[in-house]
Write an enzyme that holds these catalytic residues in place. Sequence first.
Site, PDB file in Angstrom:
ATOM      1  N   LYS A   1       0.840  -1.200   0.008  1.00  0.00           N
ATOM      2  CA  LYS A   1       0.110  -0.145  -0.032  1.00  0.00           C
ATOM      3  C   LYS A   1       0.828   1.208  -0.093  1.00  0.00           C
ATOM      4  O   LYS A   1       1.625   1.633   0.939  1.00  0.00           O
ATOM      5  CB  LYS A   1      -0.846   0.077   1.126  1.00  0.00           C
ATOM      6  CG  LYS A   1      -1.821  -1.310   1.328  1.00  0.00           C
ATOM      7  CD  LYS A   1      -2.698  -1.110   0.080  1.00  0.00           C
ATOM      8  CE  LYS A   1      -3.681  -2.671   0.334  1.00  0.00           C
ATOM      9  NZ  LYS A   1      -4.608  -2.420  -0.569  1.00  0.00           N
TER      10      LYS A   1
ATOM     11  N   LYS B   1     -13.726  -7.698  -6.846  1.00  0.00           N
ATOM     12  CA  LYS B   1     -14.389  -7.735  -5.700  1.00  0.00           C
ATOM     13  C   LYS B   1     -15.931  -8.159  -5.517  1.00  0.00           C
ATOM     14  O   LYS B   1     -16.502  -7.335  -5.752  1.00  0.00           O
ATOM     15  CB  LYS B   1     -13.986  -6.788  -4.735  1.00  0.00           C
ATOM     16  CG  LYS B   1     -12.475  -6.493  -4.536  1.00  0.00           C
ATOM     17  CD  LYS B   1     -12.160  -5.644  -3.394  1.00  0.00           C
ATOM     18  CE  LYS B   1     -10.549  -5.626  -2.907  1.00  0.00           C
ATOM     19  NZ  LYS B   1      -9.618  -5.085  -3.862  1.00  0.00           N
TER      20      LYS B   1
HETATM   21 MG    MG Z   1      -7.091  -2.389  -4.354  1.00  0.00          MG
END
Ligand code: MG
Length: 369
Positions: free
Chosen positions: A165, A266
């Site tokens: 991240k 997702k």
């Molecule tokens: Mg992502």
Amino acid sequence: MKITGIRVYQVDLPLNKPYWLSGGRLKFEKLDSTIVAVDTDAGITGWGEGCPWGVTYLPAFGGGIRAGVAELAPPLLGQNPLHLEQINRIMDLSLPGHPYIKSPIDMACWDILGKHTGLPLYSLLGGKYQESVPLHSSVSTDTPQGMVQRVRDYRKQGYKIHSAKVGGSDVDDDIERIRLLLEDCPAGDTITFDVNRAWLPSEAIAVMNATQDSRAFFEQPCETLDQCRQVRELTRHNIIIDESIQSFEDLLLAQRHNVAQAIGLKVGRVGGLTKAKMMRDFCVATGIKMNIEDTGGSAISDTAVIHLALATPAEFDRATWDCSQHHSVLTATGGYTKENGKAAVSDRSGLGIEPVVDVLGEPVAVYSF
Ligand code: MG
């Protein structure tokens, strides 16, 4: 077969350690998961799970699922759970939008279809292309050295695809993080630098052009699809579009604008396995790689997405993130197993899971005839 009841459970998933993303802009310590049991007059119960990644990652939150299921339950009671497209149509007409609310119900209906037919979900979703699917690590924003160490820990466990991240307010810090992580990355491994929408196009273009490397993928560098498209046109890196893909139409746009070499598919964000399967099939038809996963959750939703990944041709299935790597709450047994950075499921029918009733506790809502 008819749906006779829907039971709703709430389970907290405290993370093993705090997790920062979007360059440290967003912090997460606990997830709020909703587990749904759909009961039928055939004596079959299906299980599903919906768990947004906190309340700031997407326009979705745990309490929203429970409030939405209260709206969806009356029109669903009495319907045939085996008719998945019809179930989805009823949900879309009864409560337009709010895809993440529908995913656990859709998942539970797939579990029922599997149990009714005696087939594991991967058979119903396309057949097993692989015995196991690659998982990817998920490394919180940290100091550059801290992130390198975390990736090394994952590598020791067999992971070869990493998600780090990035996306801080300081472009030079991000360039240092990315360079250090790539320097430490052996041949054969790849790293996704997941920006989670944090950069402006100008920042994305600066960082990505300063860190050219074929092992690097950049995920959702900017807030909108159009901003990501600007970045795509002015850099040479592969881009993965994640948060911007919420509907089939979003996927069409991304494909039409050449901005999606890969997407984060997702299941919770797009409204469940039925819609994810449709999008998966489009990606296979048009040459788009996928990370097939959910927005969060435990053994139930992790197992569901691994079934979908197993049923996807290997060259299109980049990797899966299992949210269970971040917490220790076991909501079900019999789910996916993990070895050497790869995940597999059993051949039991449906999801193949057995809920752990002590962990679920009493239902927070019950809807029935
Ligand atoms: Mg992502």
